[in-house]
Structure formats: C-alpha cells, structure tokens
Design an enzyme around this catalytic site. Structure first.
Site, PDB file in Angstrom:
ATOM      1  N   THR A   1      76.498  42.183  32.452  1.00 42.85           N
ATOM      2  CA  THR A   1      75.707  42.345  33.665  1.00 42.85           C
ATOM      3  C   THR A   1      75.654  43.827  33.996  1.00 42.85           C
ATOM      4  O   THR A   1      76.671  44.515  33.942  1.00 42.85           O
ATOM      5  CB  THR A   1      76.341  41.542  34.819  1.00 42.85           C
ATOM      6  OG1 THR A   1      76.265  40.165  34.473  1.00 42.85           O
ATOM      7  CG2 THR A   1      75.617  41.785  36.123  1.00 42.85           C
TER       8      THR A   1
ATOM      9  N   ASN B   1      80.479  34.636  38.407  1.00 44.20           N
ATOM     10  CA  ASN B   1      81.010  33.702  37.415  1.00 44.20           C
ATOM     11  C   ASN B   1      82.420  33.241  37.736  1.00 44.20           C
ATOM     12  O   ASN B   1      83.079  32.610  36.911  1.00 44.20           O
ATOM     13  CB  ASN B   1      80.967  34.342  36.026  1.00 44.20           C
ATOM     14  CG  ASN B   1      79.557  34.442  35.502  1.00 44.20           C
ATOM     15  OD1 ASN B   1      78.671  33.729  35.971  1.00 44.20           O
ATOM     16  ND2 ASN B   1      79.328  35.330  34.546  1.00 44.20           N
TER      17      ASN B   1
ATOM     18  N   ASP C   1      81.120  29.837  33.168  1.00 44.96           N
ATOM     19  CA  ASP C   1      79.965  30.466  32.523  1.00 44.96           C
ATOM     20  C   ASP C   1      80.369  31.323  31.327  1.00 44.96           C
ATOM     21  O   ASP C   1      80.458  32.547  31.414  1.00 44.96           O
ATOM     22  CB  ASP C   1      79.196  31.314  33.557  1.00 44.96           C
ATOM     23  CG  ASP C   1      77.759  31.531  33.118  1.00 44.96           C
ATOM     24  OD1 ASP C   1      77.395  31.050  32.021  1.00 44.96           O
ATOM     25  OD2 ASP C   1      77.001  32.170  33.848  1.00 44.96           O
TER      26      ASP C   1
ATOM     27  N   ASP D   1      81.371  38.660  30.478  1.00 45.84           N
ATOM     28  CA  ASP D   1      80.469  38.578  31.630  1.00 45.84           C
ATOM     29  C   ASP D   1      81.243  38.347  32.916  1.00 45.84           C
ATOM     30  O   ASP D   1      80.848  37.540  33.755  1.00 45.84           O
ATOM     31  CB  ASP D   1      79.439  37.471  31.403  1.00 45.84           C
ATOM     32  CG  ASP D   1      78.216  37.633  32.322  1.00 45.84           C
ATOM     33  OD1 ASP D   1      78.006  38.762  32.824  1.00 45.84           O
ATOM     34  OD2 ASP D   1      77.492  36.655  32.533  1.00 45.84           O
TER      35      ASP D   1
ATOM     36  N   LYS E   1      82.220  38.792  36.488  1.00 46.48           N
ATOM     37  CA  LYS E   1      81.600  39.261  37.732  1.00 46.48           C
ATOM     38  C   LYS E   1      81.831  38.167  38.774  1.00 46.48           C
ATOM     39  O   LYS E   1      82.134  37.013  38.416  1.00 46.48           O
ATOM     40  CB  LYS E   1      80.108  39.527  37.544  1.00 46.48           C
ATOM     41  CG  LYS E   1      79.314  38.339  37.025  1.00 46.48           C
ATOM     42  CD  LYS E   1      77.851  38.715  36.865  1.00 46.48           C
ATOM     43  CE  LYS E   1      77.057  37.567  36.264  1.00 46.48           C
ATOM     44  NZ  LYS E   1      75.634  37.882  36.134  1.00 46.48           N
TER      45      LYS E   1
HETATM   46  N1  LIG Z   1      82.298  23.477  38.133  1.00 41.42           N
HETATM   47  C1  LIG Z   1      81.490  23.814  39.135  1.00 41.42           C
HETATM   48  N2  LIG Z   1      81.808  23.494  40.397  1.00 41.42           N
HETATM   49  C2  LIG Z   1      81.000  23.832  41.420  1.00 41.42           C
HETATM   50  N3  LIG Z   1      79.845  24.482  41.268  1.00 41.42           N
HETATM   51  C3  LIG Z   1      79.474  24.826  40.035  1.00 41.42           C
HETATM   52  C4  LIG Z   1      80.265  24.511  38.909  1.00 41.42           C
HETATM   53  N4  LIG Z   1      79.651  24.981  37.803  1.00 41.42           N
HETATM   54  C5  LIG Z   1      78.538  25.564  38.237  1.00 41.42           C
HETATM   55  N5  LIG Z   1      78.419  25.475  39.565  1.00 41.42           N
HETATM   56  C6  LIG Z   1      77.333  25.984  40.386  1.00 41.42           C
HETATM   57  O1  LIG Z   1      76.134  25.799  39.702  1.00 41.42           O
HETATM   58  C7  LIG Z   1      75.480  27.041  39.561  1.00 41.42           C
HETATM   59  C8  LIG Z   1      74.783  27.078  38.241  1.00 41.42           C
HETATM   60  O2  LIG Z   1      75.747  27.056  37.238  1.00 41.42           O
HETATM   61  P1  LIG Z   1      75.377  27.500  35.801  1.00 41.42           P
HETATM   62  O3  LIG Z   1      76.624  27.713  35.031  1.00 41.42           O
HETATM   63  O4  LIG Z   1      74.361  26.599  35.216  1.00 41.42           O
HETATM   64  O5  LIG Z   1      74.632  28.810  36.157  1.00 41.42           O
HETATM   65  P2  LIG Z   1      74.545  30.042  35.304  1.00 41.42           P
HETATM   66  O6  LIG Z   1      75.849  30.741  35.393  1.00 41.42           O
HETATM   67  O7  LIG Z   1      73.352  30.805  35.704  1.00 41.42           O
HETATM   68  O8  LIG Z   1      74.375  29.414  33.891  1.00 41.42           O
HETATM   69  P3  LIG Z   1      73.723  30.127  32.712  1.00 41.42           P
HETATM   70  O9  LIG Z   1      74.262  31.520  32.748  1.00 41.42           O
HETATM   71  O10 LIG Z   1      74.165  29.337  31.544  1.00 41.42           O
HETATM   72  O11 LIG Z   1      72.261  30.055  32.961  1.00 41.42           O
HETATM   73  C9  LIG Z   1      76.554  28.085  39.702  1.00 41.42           C
HETATM   74  O12 LIG Z   1      76.051  29.245  40.229  1.00 41.42           O
HETATM   75  C10 LIG Z   1      77.530  27.441  40.643  1.00 41.42           C
HETATM   76  O13 LIG Z   1      77.155  27.710  41.959  1.00 41.42           O
END
Ligand SMILES: Nc1ncnc2c1ncn2[C@@H]1O[C@H](COP(=O)(O)OP(=O)(O)OP(=O)(O)O)[C@@H](O)[C@H]1O
Length: 772
Positions: free
Chosen positions: A683, A629, A642, A624, A626
């Site tokens: 994606t 991520n 992610d 994934d 992109k």
């Molecule tokens: N380690 C991190 N530091 C800063 N921001 C983060 C971090 N991890 C995630 N984020 C922010 O939080 C948001 C949500 O993260 P998350 O991984 O839950 O989303 P996601 O990729 O949609 O997850 P999933 O695909 O499991 O639903 C991300 O888009 C990012 O902006």
C-alpha cells in the site's frame, strides 16, 4: 525481532550457528517435512494456552497440535519459556525499544496478555485480555442482528478481563484518552462525521492494466478504489473515512515517472500469466485440508509446494484438466470410490473452453443452481457416474418435494471452534438433530444487502439443508495425515446453505464478506464469498489461493481463523472467524485524534509483531500490513487478515532458536533466507523502499510496514505521505522519519520507529540485534 534484519544470505555462518545451537533447538522441523509439517512443528512455539484447542459440539476433541509424548514434545515447556518465551522475548525486545518512563503500563499490557494466556488455557484458545478495547459504558454495543433463537449472551460473550483491575483499567484509559470502541463507531453519525473527508483505502491490488492508466497521475488506486460497506455497518457511499491511495501491485508509478526498469515488468509471482488465457475455462480452488475432494481435485498439494512456483496460467490449465476429470468419471465407478481414490486424470484431453466455469460443483451451493431441472434428478445422478458426461449436481427434487441431492461432496475443514462466538454450542451438541429439523431456510434477500454484484440467493441456497446423516462419511485428506495435524481437523460437511446470512460486513475486490450464522450450531462466522468470474477478470486466482493457503495453514491467536472453505459453481467461500470489532483502521479513524496513546500502540504493535513473526516462521511474507487489514476481535485482540498479497518463500528454512530458555530469540529471518521477490506490492504509504527500488525484497518489508503502522497509530497519519504517489515514493526513498512536535510520544518510541522505518537505521538495528 531478531530474525528479520539482514537481507542477504547467511551461508556458512548460519550453518555453523545451526550446528552450535541444535541442542537448544526444540523448534526443529522434520528434516524433510512438508510445509504443513513444518508449520506444525512451529506450533510448539506457542504455549498450549495459545493454541486453539477446542472441542467440537459433538464432543470430538480437535486439539490443534500433536500432543504425542515424543521427545520433542517433552521439551515443550510452559508458556513462561520456550515457544511462548520466544514470542514473549520478542515482545520484550519490542517493548524494551518502546520502553518509556512509564514502564509499569508496559508491563501491565504485556503481563496482562501473558496472564490471559494462562487464565484461558483450559477453556479457550483465544486471549481474553482487552486492555485498550473496552467500550465505554454508554457506547452502543455492537450486537449482530442475530435471530431471536440465538442466545445473545452466548453470542456476545463478555470479554474476560484477566488480572485487570477495573479501576486500573479505567485509569489507564483516562490517561490514554478515549478508548477504541469495540463496536464500529461509524454506527454513530456524530462519530462518523469526525472523520469527514477520509476514506479507507482498498486493500486489493490494482490490476496492471488499470494501473497503467494511472501511472504518473498520482494515484495508484484502482477504479473502484474503495470498498463498499453495508449500511448496517454504518457505511454509505458517502464514506466518511479518509482516502488512502490504494494497494499497488505490479506496475510501479514511481518507476513510471523515472523510467520503468525491466524488473518491474518481470515479477514472477504476478498474475499476468492469466491474461494470456482470455478464455480460461475456470479456476482451481483448493479445498481445505480435510476435504476428501482434495484428493479428488488436487493434482498438486500446495502445502508441499511454494505458491510462487505456480503460475496463474498453470492454475487455469490444471483446473481445466480437473474439469475434464469430473466430466470423465467412469460410469461404473461409484462416486464413493471415486472420492476415496486419487484419480488419474485424463490429461491428454485439452481443456474445456466452452465452459467459463467448471461444471463440477462442490459443496451444496450448486444444488440449487438449476431449479428448473427437477425431472432430471436421477439422470443427473447417473451423469455423475458416467464417464464423459458433465457432472451436474442440480437440485434433487422428487415428486415435487425437494430433497437434498444424493451426491454430496463434503468440502471443508473444521478447525477448533470459534472462540467466543459459539452460540449455545453445548445445546446444539445435545440436540443437533433437532436443531437441524428446526433450521429453516431464511430469506436471504436481505434488504440490507445493498447493491450486490453477486446474486445473493446463489450464495445461500434457499432449500432446506440436508440431514447430516445423509452424507457420506468424508475421508480425511492425505494432506493432513501427518501425525501432528491428525487431530486438528474434523470432517464436517458444510456448504453455502449451511449458513444463514445475517448481514453484509464488507466488500473486497472480488467478493463480499457476510456475517452468517451456521444453522446447525448457531455459531456466527464471517463468510467471504468470492466470485470466480471476478477473480478471473481481475487475475486474482493466485492471490486467493495464497490467502486460503495461509489461512488454512495458520494457527495463531492473532491471525484470523479459517474454519471452512468450499466452493460452488460460481463462488468460493471462506468461512472465517468473525471479528466483531471490524477494522482497526476504522477504530483509528473514528477517534477525534485519529490516533491512540503510546501504551495502546505498544499493545497492538506487540500483537502485530507476534503475528508477523509467526507468518515469517511459516515462510510467508505478509507485505500488506496496514490498519485496514487488522481486524479487531471481540476479545479485544487484533486479527491479521487479508493475505492476498502475501508470498511464500521458496525453500523456506527451519527456524533457529538462539539463546537460552530464559532469553530466547527465534531467527525468523532465516526461514525465508535467501528468498527475494520483485513484486511491486503493498500500500502506497506503507510500501518499503526496497520494494520501490525494485531490487528485490525480503520479509524485512513487513518490519518496515510495522514501523509505519506504529507511526500511524501514534500520530494519525503516515510519515511519508505526499500529495501524490510519486511524491510519496520519493519521500519514502529520501526522507527520514520526522515527528510532529505537538505530541508526547516518548523518545524511545520514536527511536523504535526510526530504527524500523528508516533506511539509514536498518543496518544499525541489524547489528544491535546480533544479526549479520
Ligand atoms: N473475519 C472478519 N470479521 C469481520 N469482518 C470482516 C472479516 N473479514 C473481512 N471483514 C470485513 O469485510 C471487509 C471486506 O473484506 P475483504 O477481505 O474481502 O476485503 P479486502 O481486504 O478488500 O479483500 P481483497 O483485498 O481480497 O479485495 C473488510 O474490510 C472487513 O471490514
């Protein structure tokens, strides 16, 4: 990139190569080593300066790898050769493919990165070089709204510029256009406006049921197809970013319109299994490795087992049996003994179906789930020791005075310290006890939280944290007792209430990510809080397990570090390194051109390549890739995040080093050799042709996505995007990559993209790189 080109088995030919090159192979894994052992061996690829060496606040060394002076280690060279060289040579390979007439910049970026490795080796594991990431002088730096007690200078350590002349740096950026700002540019309304009409895509897969409704309709996005962001990050419901059709999984709209083939319905690593368990009694979430509850809760060690072998329903069953186990702790067995001994569960009993979630609560989050139950404090403790009765770690209050519970189940691992985000760690080391005393619960009902699907106060209990001395000494999990990992992890006790919420960073499919401050150390982290209920509803159990497994296994400068993981009754918590720069996607989208210059693209592509290579060496396929991520660390380097769509190759193999110490190539492809999966994930705009065709795909899909990523970095859009999903997929399958004329991207770079992301060229690239 030698390792990813061929997709079919090597058979005897590769066996022969193995034999021939065995004497050069200092990456050999132990023959019968576990996955974790294997990953450890690979860590030797990385120079010591790349490793996340750190020291805990209490002075305990947490070196990330085994430094035993065995023969294997004696071969470990400096980062000018060997492992680093292995990475570097691939950088070089990529670089040479990228190489334009402007080679000095290439060298600058590359060497600077290298230099940073050298420069930081003693003090920090994180790379410090930030070539394309420097914020302009007038750009508002993003400062987490930390409490005044947090020394801001420590929080926002100035990224160390290694071997970079400032003027040269500025010159480079003046040539490259405006640099990507480290702070989320969306904070600026003006900048956000520039991206009007665009919205970032979701990165979580749609559910089959949801997707089926959308088949053929053009978009594969799930209903809530964009993530929510806190207003503090400058994102409102009127998200200024472009909308990209979502990450897809399982149900293939392309096949829907062409006629659905059977394979699209039979992916073995999907989540459908859970659907047959509508009354699933709970989930099984692995503790991170150092948790002694690992031995308590895990019948199966995921490190030694391919995640692909685990079915969702199996997880649920296993979890249910664990619930039973916790209910069945013998009355006369002290908890400590129970924790220290691997239990034999009473599997003869059927899973509890009356409880939607386990009554066992691990960590501290559950201590405050039942505040009304004050009078039964002692009784509850007794229950824990009582066979056949639910274990309930409710709040422990005595005489109206709140105390911490006497039963504590430490649950977490701690890797090296977060780099660059330590908040006066030295001070906290010397005054940890006073820090504890000063730590007061913070009102977590932050107005900035916004619409929350998860009750915020259940994330972060408002009780004062228990003293560290009150906890039983955790015992290191057997899982990590391999010698190489023995000194990587510390036994540290944290739970939800160890953290103080600062603000919401973003929201994913089943949870939210908060910027938090660890009260004891003043360090900031990104805490991902996942709702078990949502996970079950959305069949995301296995994906979360995968993500946790990869994060816990990985030790790479370009992969976000997992520091702790723990759970409460309703939530799972992943405590990760905070990436201050936010999503790379936003950084791109908030630029006027939506793209970056070739030099910068080369820089980021190299780092992504390194991260993907590393994942492949561990037997993981990312699937994934992109911009959404990719997170930006404050150091300016990227962090892959992610991993919920990733998959672990079955029977992944030992990597083989080819070439000499001066020119080393590591065949990462062989690590997942022979492994193919049929999952329809990815994606839309990034999905590889073989995924659409559904004849199985390998780790090579990650290289396809790398090509699309490079393209998007350079041109601001993806090459195959159509008006709808079907058109996009058709373009992917039939079209060659074409390039707009109105840019100055070098021919070399375009060739690279074509070679990576063009089906007709894949074979040529394979041959060019000496792969069969
Ligand atoms: N380690 C991190 N530091 C800063 N921001 C983060 C971090 N991890 C995630 N984020 C922010 O939080 C948001 C949500 O993260 P998350 O991984 O839950 O989303 P996601 O990729 O949609 O997850 P999933 O695909 O499991 O639903 C991300 O888009 C990012 O902006």
């Amino acid at each position: 990139m030698a390792g990813h080109h061929h997709e079919h088995g090597h058979g005897n030919e590769h066996e022969h190569e193995h034999e021939q090159e065995r004497e050069h192979d200092y990456l050999q894994r132990p023959p019968s080593g576990s996955e974790r052992t294997r990953s450890i061996s690979f860590s030797k690829l990385l120079s010591r300066s790349w490793k996340r060496n750190g020291s805990s606040s209490n002075g305990v060394s947490v070196s990330s790898v085994n430094l035993n002076s065995d023969a294997e280690n004696s071969k470990e060279p400096d980062h000018n050769d060997s492992g680093s060289e292995g990475q570097s040579s691939r950088f070089s390979k990529l670089k040479s493919m990228f190489q334009s007439g402007n080679s000095s910049k290439n060298t600058s970026a590359h060497n600077s990165s290298q230099s940073s490795l050298e420069g930081d080796s003693a003090s920090s594991s994180k790379l410090r070089y930030v070539k394309p990431m420097t914020a302009p002088a007038n750009a508002p730096p993003e400062s987490p709204p930390l409490s005044p007690t947090i020394p801001e200078n420590d929080v926002l350590q100035t990224p160390k510029m290694v071997h970079i002349d400032q003027h040269e740096h500025e010159r480079e950026h003046s040539q490259c256009g405006s640099p990507i700002m480290l702070s989320p540019p969306s904070l600026s309304p003006t900048i956000a406006k520039a991206g009007a009409g665009r919205r970032r895509s979701p990165s979580t897969p749609i559910m089959p049921s949801q997707n089926s409704k959308n088949n053929g309709s053009g978009s594969a996005a799930r209903p809530n197809n964009h993530r929510h962001h806190s207003s503090s990050q400058g994102f409102s419901s009127n998200n200024p970013f472009r909308e990209r059709t979502g990450t897809v999984r399982s149900s293939n709209p392309y096949f829907a319109y062409q006629g659905l083939p059977t394979h699209a319905l039979s992916s073995h690593d999907l989540d459908e299994g859970l659907q047959s368990y509508p009354n699933a009694g709970g989930i099984h979430f692995l503790s991170t490795p150092t948790s002694k509850t690992n031995s308590l809760t895990n019948n199966r060690n995921l490190s030694n087992l391919s995640l692909n072998e685990i079915k969702e329903n199996e997880e649920v069953q296993q979890f249910n049996s664990e619930v039973l186990f916790f209910h069945d702790i013998p009355k006369d067995v002290p908890l400590r003994d129970t924790l220290n001994d691997s239990p034999i569960r009473d599997s003869s009993k059927s899973p509890t179906t009356t409880q939607p979630f386990p009554s066992i609560v691990v960590g501290y989050g559950n201590q405050y789930d039942d505040d009304s139950d004050n009078d039964h404090d002692n009784e509850k403790e007794e229950r824990i020791k009582t066979k056949g009765k639910p274990r309930n770690l409710s709040p422990a209050k005595q005489n109206g005075k709140s105390t911490h519970p006497r039963i504590k189940i430490p649950l977490r691992r701690a890797a090296s310290e977060p780099n660059g985000l330590q908040l006066a760690s030295a001070a906290s080391a010397s005054s940890s006890s006073s820090t504890q005393k000063k730590s007061q619960p913070t009102d977590i009902n932050d107005k900035n939280l916004g619409q929350s699907m998860l009750p915020s106060n259940s994330f972060f209990p408002q009780e004062p944290p228990p003293k560290i001395s009150d906890f039983q000494e955790p015992r290191r999990s057997r899982r990590l007792r391999t010698k190489s990992f023995s000194n990587k992890f510390q036994d540290i006790m944290v739970g939800p209430q160890s953290f103080e919420k600062i603000r919401l960073l973003g929201q994913g499919d089943v949870g939210k990510v908060f910027l938090v401050r660890e009260k004891k150390t003043n360090r900031v982290y990104a805490l991902k809080v996942l709702s078990k209920e949502e996970m079950i509803k959305r069949n995301k159990i296995k994906r979360v397990l995968t993500e946790q497994e990869i994060l816990a296994t990985s030790n790479h400068p370009f992969i976000v570090t997992l520091y702790h993981s723990f759970q409460s009754e309703d939530y799972l918590y992943l405590c990760m390194e905070y990436c201050m720069g936010g999503e790379f996607f936003r950084a791109l989208q908030t630029r006027e051109t939506k793209c970056i210059c070739e030099d910068d693209a080369r820089f980021y592509a190299s780092e992504v390549t390194a991260a993907l290579e590393y994942l492949h060496l561990l037997g993981f396929i990312y699937r994934d890739l992109k911009p959404e991520n990719i997170l930006l660390h404050q150091s300016g380097h990227i962090m892959l995040s992610d991993f919920d769509l990733s998959i672990q190759a079955k029977d992944s193999k030992i990597p083989v080093v080819k070439g000499s110490a001066q020119s080393t190539l590591v065949d990462t492809k062989i690590c997942s050799d022979g492994f193919r999966t049929n999952s329809f994930v990815g994606t839309e705009e990034y999905i590889a042709p073989e995924v659409i065709r559904g004849n199985g795909h390998t780790a090579a899909v990650d290289w396809w996505t790398l090509g699309i990523l490079i393209y998007e970095m350079l041109f601001g859009f993806t090459p195959f995007k159509g008006d709808n999903t079907n058109e996009t997929f058709t373009n992917i399958l039939k079209n060659e990559v074409s390039f707009p004329n109105n840019n100055e991207i070098s021919r070399t770079c375009k060739d690279l993209i074509k070679k990576i992301a063009d089906q007709k060229r894949i074979q040529a690239v394979r041959l060019q790189n000496g792969c069969s």
